[in-house]
Motif scaffolding. Structure first.
Motif, short mmCIF file in Angstrom:
data_model
loop_
_atom_site.label_atom_id
_atom_site.label_comp_id
_atom_site.label_asym_id
_atom_site.label_seq_id
_atom_site.Cartn_x
_atom_site.Cartn_y
_atom_site.Cartn_z
N GLN A 6 2.96 9.72 1.02
CA GLN A 6 3.04 8.84 -0.19
C GLN A 6 4.13 7.81 0.00
O GLN A 6 4.65 7.57 -0.74
CB GLN A 6 3.36 9.78 -1.38
N SER B 9 0.78 -1.20 -0.03
CA SER B 9 -0.13 0.03 0.14
C SER B 9 1.05 1.27 0.10
O SER B 9 2.05 1.01 0.00
CB SER B 9 -0.91 -0.25 1.09
N ARG B 10 0.11 2.50 0.07
CA ARG B 10 0.88 3.80 -0.01
C ARG B 10 0.11 4.64 1.11
O ARG B 10 -1.14 4.65 0.70
CB ARG B 10 1.02 4.12 -1.31
N ASP B 11 0.98 5.39 1.69
CA ASP B 11 0.32 6.32 2.69
C ASP B 11 -0.34 7.65 1.87
O ASP B 11 0.40 8.03 0.99
CB ASP B 11 1.03 6.72 3.63
N ASN B 12 -1.63 7.87 2.25
CA ASN B 12 -2.15 8.88 1.32
C ASN B 12 -1.64 10.24 1.58
O ASN B 12 -1.50 11.23 0.82
CB ASN B 12 -3.83 8.98 1.60
N GLU B 13 -1.15 10.53 2.89
CA GLU B 13 -0.58 11.75 3.13
C GLU B 13 0.98 11.97 2.81
O GLU B 13 1.26 13.00 2.12
CB GLU B 13 -0.74 12.11 4.70
#
Length: 265
Positions: free
Chosen positions: A149, A143-147
């Motif tokens: 990245q 996954s990738r962190d939305n804030e």
């Protein structure tokens, strides 16, 4: 008056047959030296019948054909002479000294064993041979962190048959430390998971700096569901100042027949 005198000479020297204390026809009383020789001869014959020289640890035959006593460092012409030596005072004293030394050594070793701390239950488990039951079931989530990245990897492994009072362990291994995949590729590193009685499994992940801040590297063990979870985040370009290869995330996979992690059996 007529007086007649006669003289007779006895042949054979001293009459040993009629000596004081001897029996008639016994040949006279033997001397102390002769008795000692006869005693030694009897001991030789008795020792030859009862003692097995092949089991004597102190008997050695040299290249000259003679016999040596390794305990007393004496030389003997034949086996009978050696057996007579074993019945002597010097050899018996040597055996007594050796037995005393062995007794002192055993007592010292026993005292050292008493001073050693008793092994714990965990240590006893590690010394016993273990039978592996296979690899645990696992899932890998990317996954990738939305804030921020940041790229994220989450590993979930199931250990339903894990031994009591044990928790899975993990460690990182460099490409140059492992011996499975040759030649080593410096672009990757390995994340290992170990728990008895399962085999140790390893995952090949990018060799990039990890974010060690609170909440960015998390491990959790669920004793009820017997699941171990590890979540990690990679540092991105704006945080590290370099350029990371996003394609390397696609190569996260278990390594077959990987060696056990350090600290596991």
């Amino acid at each position: 008056y007529l007086t007649l005198s006669t003289s007779a000479r006895l042949l054979g020297g001293i009459d040993r047959q009629n000596r004081v204390g001897s029996k008639f026809g016994g040949g006279g009383v033997s001397s102390a030296q002769q008795s000692e020789r006869e005693r030694k001869e009897r001991l030789k014959q008795l020792a030859l019948e009862t003692i097995d020289l092949a089991k004597d640890p102190y008997l050695m035959r040299n290249h000259l054909g003679t016999y040596e006593c390794k305990l007393c460092l004496t030389l003997h012409t034949n086996e009978a002479n050696y057996l007579a030596h074993t019945q002597g005072k010097k050899h018996q004293q040597g055996l007594a000294r050796r037995a005393h030394m062995e007794k002192l050594r055993a007592e010292k070793q026993q005292q050292q064993d008493w001073k050693k701390p008793a092994p714990t239950a965990h240590g006893a488990l590690q010394q016993q041979p273990k039978i592996k039951i296979g690899r645990p079931a696992y899932q890998v989530f990317k996954s990738r962190d939305n804030e921020t990245q940041q790229r994220c990897l989450s590993f979930e492994l199931s250990y339903p048959e894990i031994e009591a009072n044990l928790q899975p362990r993990h460690r990182f291994m460099s490409a140059f430390e492992q011996k499975v995949e040759q030649p080593p590729d410096r672009r990757y590193q390995y994340l290992l998971f170990a728990a008895e009685p399962y085999e140790t499994v390893a995952f090949k992940i990018p060799n990039e700096p990890l974010d060690r801040q609170p909440g960015r590297f998390v491990t959790h063990w669920d004793p009820d569901d017997k699941k171990f979870t590890l979540t990690l985040y990679f540092l991105e370009e704006n945080e590290e100042g370099g350029k990371n290869d996003t394609k390397s995330m696609d190569n996260v996979e278990p390594v077959p027949k990987f060696a056990p992690a350090i600290g596991t059996s």
